[in-house]
Design an enzyme around this catalytic site. Structure first.
Site, PDB file in Angstrom:
ATOM      1  N   HIS A   1     -11.478  25.539  -7.745  1.00 28.68           N
ATOM      2  CA  HIS A   1     -11.543  25.931  -6.329  1.00 28.68           C
ATOM      3  C   HIS A   1     -10.828  24.839  -5.514  1.00 28.68           C
ATOM      4  O   HIS A   1     -11.457  24.101  -4.757  1.00 28.68           O
ATOM      5  CB  HIS A   1     -13.007  26.090  -5.908  1.00 28.68           C
ATOM      6  CG  HIS A   1     -13.203  26.833  -4.621  1.00 28.68           C
ATOM      7  ND1 HIS A   1     -12.170  27.408  -3.893  1.00 28.68           N
ATOM      8  CD2 HIS A   1     -14.337  27.095  -3.906  1.00 28.68           C
ATOM      9  CE1 HIS A   1     -12.664  27.985  -2.815  1.00 28.68           C
ATOM     10  NE2 HIS A   1     -13.965  27.809  -2.788  1.00 28.68           N
TER      11      HIS A   1
ATOM     12  N   GLN B   1     -11.163  24.299  -1.607  1.00 27.67           N
ATOM     13  CA  GLN B   1     -12.443  23.702  -1.226  1.00 27.67           C
ATOM     14  C   GLN B   1     -12.369  22.179  -1.324  1.00 27.67           C
ATOM     15  O   GLN B   1     -12.830  21.459  -0.431  1.00 27.67           O
ATOM     16  CB  GLN B   1     -13.542  24.241  -2.155  1.00 27.67           C
ATOM     17  CG  GLN B   1     -14.910  23.687  -1.851  1.00 27.67           C
ATOM     18  CD  GLN B   1     -15.476  24.227  -0.544  1.00 27.67           C
ATOM     19  OE1 GLN B   1     -15.500  25.422  -0.340  1.00 27.67           O
ATOM     20  NE2 GLN B   1     -15.925  23.355   0.338  1.00 27.67           N
TER      21      GLN B   1
HETATM   22  N1   CP Z   1     -17.098  27.859  -0.046  1.00 26.55           N
HETATM   23  C1   CP Z   1     -16.513  29.056  -0.175  1.00 26.55           C
HETATM   24  O1   CP Z   1     -15.491  29.221  -0.835  1.00 26.55           O
HETATM   25  O2   CP Z   1     -17.137  30.042   0.533  1.00 26.55           O
HETATM   26  P1   CP Z   1     -16.830  31.602   0.452  1.00 26.55           P
HETATM   27  O3   CP Z   1     -17.266  32.077  -0.904  1.00 26.55           O
HETATM   28  O4   CP Z   1     -17.638  32.195   1.560  1.00 26.55           O
HETATM   29  O5   CP Z   1     -15.351  31.827   0.644  1.00 26.55           O
HETATM   30  N1  NVA Z   2     -19.269  27.949  -7.626  1.00 25.71           N
HETATM   31  C1  NVA Z   2     -19.381  28.988  -6.628  1.00 25.71           C
HETATM   32  C2  NVA Z   2     -18.578  28.645  -5.424  1.00 25.71           C
HETATM   33  C3  NVA Z   2     -18.682  29.632  -4.298  1.00 25.71           C
HETATM   34  C4  NVA Z   2     -17.826  29.259  -3.136  1.00 25.71           C
HETATM   35  C5  NVA Z   2     -18.925  30.303  -7.227  1.00 25.71           C
HETATM   36  O1  NVA Z   2     -17.931  30.324  -7.959  1.00 25.71           O
HETATM   37  O2  NVA Z   2     -19.577  31.330  -6.973  1.00 25.71           O
END
Ligand code: CP
Ligand code: NVA
Length: 329
Positions: free
Chosen positions: A143, A146
């Site tokens: 991610h 983030q």
């Molecule tokens: N933190 C994050 O990516 O949030 P969402 O899943 O709401 O996009």
């Molecule tokens: N680790 C979480 C992050 C959500 C923003 C997921 O993948 O669901």
């Protein structure tokens, strides 16, 4: 710069993707953070000086999103561009059109493709078939967007990143994998504390260790949350049940609770001025107590706000690089 599939492709097409964070070297990553800060300052003064007018972003979602979707869409609007938000269920992808044909099609119309996907390999397929930048809006493995915002928020709070200690508590998941690379790029140390079944990806650790040779970051994976938070400047966690892990919910909660919950007792073992971070959405009473996430040392709302500024910096950098110097890499 670390080699990757994305980087190899970029030599052919002139584009830079953002799939993991390894696409940036430490100096480039610092410039990205500086740009994100500039976007934050400019927005406060309602100035929108840095723009990418006439650009369009395909924004694909295979999984739910609140922050990522809204911040990318607003970012494109404020950059003078346009976002086409696509639920994958509404695309021909859902009727069997290949990822390659989809990637190639979207790159005829849009200047970048941003996708939240179940499988990271989907992004790699898009990257191979599209000759525009591909941005990871969250995959099962990483991610990165983030992490850019997280590190922007840490730098704003703590000023100097080098030598800071982050304690990651809980699941060694997608957010943790990108954090390891981002921390390595900035000289921060990370102590990941997780049960042995839920350690970060070896691939992410290897990438981060490779980068840490340039920056001196110390990265470790241990089991004890108490040892991880000792001397930490930042305590970070995320859900114990990521999107896609729902069937394992019972098992996961059984393994993580109560030891890996960030609560008053655990948080008190970090430095006196340590801050708490969480990418959200949060599950109060599971990975963190309300007292901590809603308490005075939580910076989750700064972290959330920074998603917008970080995303603008990412888009501005990748779209301009692609538009201005397509043959430079
Ligand atoms: N933190 C994050 O990516 O949030 P969402 O899943 O709401 O996009
Ligand atoms: N680790 C979480 C992050 C959500 C923003 C997921 O993948 O669901």
């Amino acid at each position: 710069m670390t080699q990757s599939i994305a980087k190899e492709d970029s030599r052919m097409t002139g584009k830079t993707d953002l799939l993991t964070l390894e696409e940036f070297n430490p100096a480039e990553f610092k410039s990205l953070l500086d740009l994100a800060d500039r976007f934050k300052l400019e927005r406060k003064e309602r100035m929108f000086g840095h723009q990418v007018p006439g650009t369009s972003l395909a924004l694909i979602f295979e999984k739910p999103s609140t922050r990522t979707r809204v911040s990318f869409e607003v970012a494109m609007f404020e950059l003078g561009g346009h976002a086409v938000v696509l639920n994958s269920r509404d695309m021909q992808l859902s009727r069997g059109e290949t990822l390659e044909d989809t990637g190639r099609t979207l790159s005829q119309f849009c200047h970048a493709i941003c996708a939240r996907v179940n499988s990271h390999d989907t992004l790699v397929s898009f990257s191979r078939s599209a000759d525009v930048p591909v941005i990871n809006a969250l995959s099962d493995r990483y991610h990165p967007c983030q992490s850019v915002a997280d590190i922007q928020a840490i730098r704003e709070t703590k000023k100097n990143l080098k030598g800071l200690k982050i304690a990651w508590i809980g699941d060694g998941n997608n957010v943790c994998n990108s954090l390891l690379i981002g921390a390595a790029l900035t000289g921060m140390n990370v102590s990941v504390s997780c049960p042995s079944k839920f350690v970060p990806l070896q691939e992410a650790l290897s990438k981060a260790h490779e980068i840490s040779k340039l920056t001196g970051s110390v990265l470790e994976v241990i089991e004890s949350p108490k040892d991880a938070v000792k001397g930490a400047d930042v305590v970070m966690t995320d859900t114990f049940v990521s999107m896609g892990d729902e069937e394992e919910k019972k098992e996961r909660l059984g393994v993580f609770l109560p030891n890996y919950q960030v609560n008053r007792e655990l948080f008190s073992k970090a430095k006196a001025d340590a801050v708490f971070m969480h990418c959200l959405p949060a599950h109060r009473g599971e990975e963190v107590t309300s007292e901590i996430i809603d308490g005075p040392r939580s910076i989750v709302w700064k972290e959330t706000e920074d998603r917008l500024h970080a995303q603008k910096a990412i888009l501005y950098t990748l779209l301009n690089k692609y538009a201005i110097e397509p043959d430079s890499s």
